[in-house]
Design a protein around this motif. Structure first.
Motif, PDB file in Angstrom:
ATOM      1  N   UNK A  62       6.123   1.392  -2.094  1.00  0.00           N
ATOM      2  CA  UNK A  62       5.177   0.939  -1.037  1.00  0.00           C
ATOM      3  C   UNK A  62       3.872   1.898  -1.215  1.00  0.00           C
ATOM      4  N   UNK A  63       4.054   3.132  -1.141  1.00  0.00           N
ATOM      5  CA  UNK A  63       2.780   3.867  -1.175  1.00  0.00           C
ATOM      6  C   UNK A  63       2.015   3.454  -2.670  1.00  0.00           C
ATOM      7  N   UNK A  64       2.759   3.380  -3.802  1.00  0.00           N
ATOM      8  CA  UNK A  64       2.040   3.240  -5.039  1.00  0.00           C
ATOM      9  C   UNK A  64       1.400   1.673  -5.181  1.00  0.00           C
ATOM     10  N   UNK A  69      -3.834  -1.388  -4.091  1.00  0.00           N
ATOM     11  CA  UNK A  69      -4.596  -2.342  -3.172  1.00  0.00           C
ATOM     12  C   UNK A  69      -3.702  -3.793  -3.253  1.00  0.00           C
ATOM     13  N   UNK A  70      -2.597  -3.788  -3.500  1.00  0.00           N
ATOM     14  CA  UNK A  70      -1.687  -5.076  -3.404  1.00  0.00           C
ATOM     15  C   UNK A  70      -1.674  -5.724  -2.027  1.00  0.00           C
ATOM     16  N   UNK A  71      -1.679  -4.925  -1.021  1.00  0.00           N
ATOM     17  CA  UNK A  71      -1.562  -5.521   0.439  1.00  0.00           C
ATOM     18  C   UNK A  71      -2.802  -5.640   1.082  1.00  0.00           C
ATOM     19  N   UNK A  72      -2.707  -6.684   1.866  1.00  0.00           N
ATOM     20  CA  UNK A  72      -4.311  -6.934   2.367  1.00  0.00           C
ATOM     21  C   UNK A  72      -4.152  -6.209   3.994  1.00  0.00           C
ATOM     22  N   UNK A  73      -3.053  -6.023   4.480  1.00  0.00           N
ATOM     23  CA  UNK A  73      -2.802  -5.454   5.868  1.00  0.00           C
ATOM     24  C   UNK A  73      -2.543  -4.196   5.733  1.00  0.00           C
ATOM     25  N   UNK A  74      -2.408  -3.396   4.870  1.00  0.00           N
ATOM     26  CA  UNK A  74      -2.344  -2.068   4.651  1.00  0.00           C
ATOM     27  C   UNK A  74      -3.249  -1.650   3.735  1.00  0.00           C
ATOM     28  N   UNK A  75      -4.485  -1.090   4.268  1.00  0.00           N
ATOM     29  CA  UNK A  75      -5.561  -0.628   3.382  1.00  0.00           C
ATOM     30  C   UNK A  75      -5.137   0.488   2.378  1.00  0.00           C
ATOM     31  N   UNK A  76      -5.470   0.604   1.335  1.00  0.00           N
ATOM     32  CA  UNK A  76      -5.291   1.907   0.448  1.00  0.00           C
ATOM     33  C   UNK A  76      -5.829   3.344   1.298  1.00  0.00           C
TER      34      UNK A  76
END
Length: 77
Positions: A62-64, A69-76
């Motif tokens: 998940x962290x990788x 930047x795969x997720x829109x709801x979890x910003x890097x």
């Protein structure tokens, strides 16, 4: 006179006899295909999944993905 030398053709129960032969043949061919699939595809696939999930860390994955930047709801971070 020549007709007495030739045997009469089997006309009764011809379809039933041939169908029995083909039914047994189809059964054994399908049984062989099922066994080939089970031991050639399904079992190696199960072992590969078990090996993958033995050392899998979902939080690290998940962290990788989050850092990529795969997720829109979890910003890097």
């Amino acid at each position: 006179m020549s007709s007495a030398l030739l045997p009469k053709p089997q006309m009764r129960r011809l379809l039933a006899r041939r169908m029995k032969f083909h039914l047994f043949g189809a059964f054994f061919v399908s049984l062989g295909c099922a066994a080939l699939y089970k031991f050639g595809v399904a079992e190696p696939r199960k072992r590969a999944y078990a090996e993958f999930y033995k050392n899998y860390d979902p939080m690290k994955d998940f962290e990788a993905m989050r850092a990529a930047g795969v997720f829109e709801s979890a910003p890097p971070k």
